[in-house]
Scaffold this motif. Structure first.
Motif, PDB file in Angstrom:
ATOM      1  N   TYR A 137     -20.941  23.107 -64.968  1.00 42.09           N
ATOM      2  CA  TYR A 137     -22.092  23.523 -64.159  1.00 42.09           C
ATOM      3  C   TYR A 137     -22.185  22.837 -62.796  1.00 42.09           C
ATOM      4  O   TYR A 137     -22.897  23.323 -61.923  1.00 42.09           O
ATOM      5  CB  TYR A 137     -23.397  23.268 -64.919  1.00 42.09           C
ATOM      6  CG  TYR A 137     -23.505  24.074 -66.178  1.00 42.09           C
ATOM      7  CD1 TYR A 137     -23.557  25.463 -66.131  1.00 42.09           C
ATOM      8  CD2 TYR A 137     -23.551  23.454 -67.413  1.00 42.09           C
ATOM      9  CE1 TYR A 137     -23.659  26.217 -67.292  1.00 42.09           C
ATOM     10  CE2 TYR A 137     -23.653  24.200 -68.585  1.00 42.09           C
ATOM     11  CZ  TYR A 137     -23.710  25.569 -68.517  1.00 42.09           C
ATOM     12  OH  TYR A 137     -23.811  26.313 -69.656  1.00 42.09           O
ATOM     13  N   GLY A 138     -21.507  21.708 -62.624  1.00 45.21           N
ATOM     14  CA  GLY A 138     -21.655  20.951 -61.383  1.00 45.21           C
ATOM     15  C   GLY A 138     -20.587  21.229 -60.343  1.00 45.21           C
ATOM     16  O   GLY A 138     -20.608  20.634 -59.264  1.00 45.21           O
ATOM     17  N   GLY A 139     -19.623  22.091 -60.659  1.00 39.95           N
ATOM     18  CA  GLY A 139     -18.571  22.399 -59.705  1.00 39.95           C
ATOM     19  C   GLY A 139     -17.590  21.265 -59.474  1.00 39.95           C
ATOM     20  O   GLY A 139     -16.804  21.295 -58.532  1.00 39.95           O
ATOM     21  N   VAL A 140     -17.608  20.246 -60.339  1.00 39.76           N
ATOM     22  CA  VAL A 140     -16.701  19.109 -60.210  1.00 39.76           C
ATOM     23  C   VAL A 140     -15.307  19.548 -60.644  1.00 39.76           C
ATOM     24  O   VAL A 140     -15.155  20.284 -61.616  1.00 39.76           O
ATOM     25  CB  VAL A 140     -17.202  17.913 -61.054  1.00 39.76           C
ATOM     26  CG1 VAL A 140     -16.225  16.755 -61.038  1.00 39.76           C
ATOM     27  CG2 VAL A 140     -18.584  17.480 -60.590  1.00 39.76           C
ATOM     28  N   MET A 141     -14.301  19.089 -59.909  1.00 37.78           N
ATOM     29  CA  MET A 141     -12.919  19.410 -60.267  1.00 37.78           C
ATOM     30  C   MET A 141     -12.518  18.600 -61.505  1.00 37.78           C
ATOM     31  O   MET A 141     -12.936  17.448 -61.655  1.00 37.78           O
ATOM     32  CB  MET A 141     -11.981  19.087 -59.101  1.00 37.78           C
ATOM     33  CG  MET A 141     -12.258  19.914 -57.853  1.00 37.78           C
ATOM     34  SD  MET A 141     -12.112  21.679 -58.156  1.00 37.78           S
ATOM     35  CE  MET A 141     -10.364  21.839 -58.463  1.00 37.78           C
ATOM     36  N   PRO A 142     -11.694  19.171 -62.389  1.00 40.89           N
ATOM     37  CA  PRO A 142     -11.328  18.480 -63.630  1.00 40.89           C
ATOM     38  C   PRO A 142     -10.745  17.082 -63.420  1.00 40.89           C
ATOM     39  O   PRO A 142     -11.125  16.142 -64.109  1.00 40.89           O
ATOM     40  CB  PRO A 142     -10.298  19.421 -64.267  1.00 40.89           C
ATOM     41  CG  PRO A 142     -10.658  20.761 -63.742  1.00 40.89           C
ATOM     42  CD  PRO A 142     -11.160  20.533 -62.347  1.00 40.89           C
ATOM     43  N   GLN A 143      -9.834  16.931 -62.459  1.00 41.28           N
ATOM     44  CA  GLN A 143      -9.218  15.620 -62.261  1.00 41.28           C
ATOM     45  C   GLN A 143     -10.233  14.593 -61.758  1.00 41.28           C
ATOM     46  O   GLN A 143     -10.097  13.406 -62.020  1.00 41.28           O
ATOM     47  CB  GLN A 143      -7.997  15.692 -61.335  1.00 41.28           C
ATOM     48  CG  GLN A 143      -8.297  16.094 -59.904  1.00 41.28           C
ATOM     49  CD  GLN A 143      -8.266  17.591 -59.681  1.00 41.28           C
ATOM     50  OE1 GLN A 143      -8.449  18.378 -60.614  1.00 41.28           O
ATOM     51  NE2 GLN A 143      -8.039  18.016 -58.446  1.00 41.28           N
ATOM     52  N   GLU A 144     -11.271  15.052 -61.041  1.00 37.56           N
ATOM     53  CA  GLU A 144     -12.329  14.143 -60.584  1.00 37.56           C
ATOM     54  C   GLU A 144     -13.238  13.745 -61.744  1.00 37.56           C
ATOM     55  O   GLU A 144     -13.708  12.613 -61.806  1.00 37.56           O
ATOM     56  CB  GLU A 144     -13.153  14.794 -59.462  1.00 37.56           C
ATOM     57  CG  GLU A 144     -12.396  14.970 -58.171  1.00 37.56           C
ATOM     58  CD  GLU A 144     -11.959  13.648 -57.562  1.00 37.56           C
ATOM     59  OE1 GLU A 144     -12.764  12.707 -57.524  1.00 37.56           O
ATOM     60  OE2 GLU A 144     -10.784  13.567 -57.129  1.00 37.56           O
ATOM     61  N   ALA A 145     -13.491  14.674 -62.633  1.00 39.32           N
ATOM     62  CA  ALA A 145     -14.410  14.419 -63.744  1.00 39.32           C
ATOM     63  C   ALA A 145     -13.893  13.341 -64.683  1.00 39.32           C
ATOM     64  O   ALA A 145     -14.685  12.592 -65.254  1.00 39.32           O
ATOM     65  CB  ALA A 145     -14.666  15.704 -64.524  1.00 39.32           C
ATOM     66  N   ILE A 146     -12.578  13.257 -64.845  1.00 41.89           N
ATOM     67  CA  ILE A 146     -12.064  12.277 -65.814  1.00 41.89           C
ATOM     68  C   ILE A 146     -11.658  10.958 -65.178  1.00 41.89           C
ATOM     69  O   ILE A 146     -11.212  10.064 -65.884  1.00 41.89           O
ATOM     70  CB  ILE A 146     -10.875  12.841 -66.622  1.00 41.89           C
ATOM     71  CG1 ILE A 146      -9.693  13.164 -65.730  1.00 41.89           C
ATOM     72  CG2 ILE A 146     -11.293  14.027 -67.444  1.00 41.89           C
ATOM     73  CD1 ILE A 146      -8.433  13.416 -66.507  1.00 41.89           C
ATOM     74  N   LYS A 147     -11.826  10.807 -63.871  1.00 39.60           N
ATOM     75  CA  LYS A 147     -11.508   9.520 -63.255  1.00 39.60           C
ATOM     76  C   LYS A 147     -12.418   8.456 -63.850  1.00 39.60           C
ATOM     77  O   LYS A 147     -13.613   8.678 -64.031  1.00 39.60           O
ATOM     78  CB  LYS A 147     -11.730   9.572 -61.740  1.00 39.60           C
ATOM     79  CG  LYS A 147     -10.592  10.178 -60.984  1.00 39.60           C
ATOM     80  CD  LYS A 147     -10.827  10.027 -59.501  1.00 39.60           C
ATOM     81  CE  LYS A 147      -9.667  10.612 -58.727  1.00 39.60           C
ATOM     82  NZ  LYS A 147      -9.924  10.579 -57.282  1.00 39.60           N
ATOM     83  N   PRO A 148     -11.852   7.283 -64.126  1.00 37.46           N
ATOM     84  CA  PRO A 148     -12.716   6.222 -64.647  1.00 37.46           C
ATOM     85  C   PRO A 148     -13.726   5.806 -63.584  1.00 37.46           C
ATOM     86  O   PRO A 148     -13.461   5.899 -62.395  1.00 37.46           O
ATOM     87  CB  PRO A 148     -11.744   5.080 -64.972  1.00 37.46           C
ATOM     88  CG  PRO A 148     -10.465   5.436 -64.315  1.00 37.46           C
ATOM     89  CD  PRO A 148     -10.477   6.889 -63.996  1.00 37.46           C
ATOM     90  N   LYS A 149     -14.875   5.395 -64.051  1.00 40.48           N
ATOM     91  CA  LYS A 149     -15.891   4.929 -63.113  1.00 40.48           C
ATOM     92  C   LYS A 149     -15.338   3.695 -62.402  1.00 40.48           C
ATOM     93  O   LYS A 149     -14.828   2.770 -63.038  1.00 40.48           O
ATOM     94  CB  LYS A 149     -17.186   4.586 -63.853  1.00 40.48           C
ATOM     95  CG  LYS A 149     -17.852   5.800 -64.445  1.00 40.48           C
ATOM     96  CD  LYS A 149     -19.115   5.429 -65.167  1.00 40.48           C
ATOM     97  CE  LYS A 149     -19.720   6.675 -65.785  1.00 40.48           C
ATOM     98  NZ  LYS A 149     -20.885   6.399 -66.592  1.00 40.48           N
ATOM     99  N   GLU A 150     -15.458   3.731 -61.101  1.00 37.94           N
ATOM    100  CA  GLU A 150     -14.931   2.616 -60.324  1.00 37.94           C
ATOM    101  C   GLU A 150     -15.766   1.372 -60.589  1.00 37.94           C
ATOM    102  O   GLU A 150     -16.998   1.423 -60.645  1.00 37.94           O
ATOM    103  CB  GLU A 150     -14.941   2.959 -58.842  1.00 37.94           C
ATOM    104  CG  GLU A 150     -13.973   4.073 -58.509  1.00 37.94           C
ATOM    105  CD  GLU A 150     -13.998   4.437 -57.030  1.00 37.94           C
ATOM    106  OE1 GLU A 150     -13.271   5.365 -56.686  1.00 37.94           O
ATOM    107  OE2 GLU A 150     -14.725   3.797 -56.268  1.00 37.94           O
TER     108      GLU A 150
END
Length: 194
Positions: free
Chosen positions: A167-180
């Motif tokens: 629903y947020g339009g986030v790209m898959p590779q961005e969604a699974i990046k670990p929280k910095e």
């Protein structure tokens, strides 16, 4: 050491089994499913039985989300049983986001050592399946508890990623990046020691 016959013991009819050779009742899908039943009852979770399947239906209520759970036991072969838990994500993926969700789930599955997410391309349903095949005699309460627990924890951990892509339009590779991690900044001291 050979024991003497018990004089008080009743004589068995011919072809009757002695108590030492009485076999245990066969382990069935129902026997395996009872491990899930006992675990849910211990946790005081409500559940329903599927009338024609060897399975149960329950609901998990998390802090910010609720979803359906299916728990099942199926006999495979020669006394081995497939035990499994499916968590059904409550939102179905809109048609235009299914390719992105499929990519996200593939990326998540690559990181998982237990379980896998699955997407029904026809209707957009997502589920997480955790399962294992085990001999009936080796099924324990601990095994069913771990199947259920690991399933729930994985969904909790990944739910926000799925919603962000859905629903947020986030790209898959961005969604699974670990929280910095927060980077500690060096502050200049306000004063010096001489």
């Amino acid at each position: 050491m050979k024991s003497e016959p018990d004089p008080d013991a009743r004589n068995l009819e011919p072809n009757a089994q002695s108590p030492e050779t009485v076999s245990q009742p066969p382990f069935t899908e129902e026997t395996a499913l009872q491990f899930f039943v006992r675990h849910l009852e211990e946790m005081k979770w409500k559940y329903h039985r599927y009338p024609e399947k060897s399975g149960l239906y329950s609901i998990f209520n998390g802090d910010n989300v609720q979803w359906n759970l299916n728990l099942f036991a199926r006999e495979m072969s020669s006394g081995h049983f497939l035990l499994g838990v499916n968590s059904l994500i409550p939102n179905k993926t809109p048609g235009e986001r299914r390719v992105a969700i499929a990519e996200l789930l593939t990326r998540i599955n690559y990181e998982l050592s237990v379980g896998c997410f699955e997407l029904d391309l026809a209707d957009g349903e997502i589920r997480l399946r955790t399962s294992l095949v085990v001999p009936g005699a080796d099924i324990t309460p601990g095994i069913v508890e771990e199947l259920l627990r690991s399933n729930i924890y994985i969904v909790i951990e990944r739910f926000q990623q799925i919603m962000a892509v859905m629903y947020g339009g986030v790209m898959p590779q961005e969604a699974i990046k670990p929280k910095e991690e927060k980077v500690e900044t060096k502050h200049e001291p306000r004063f010096d020691f001489n």
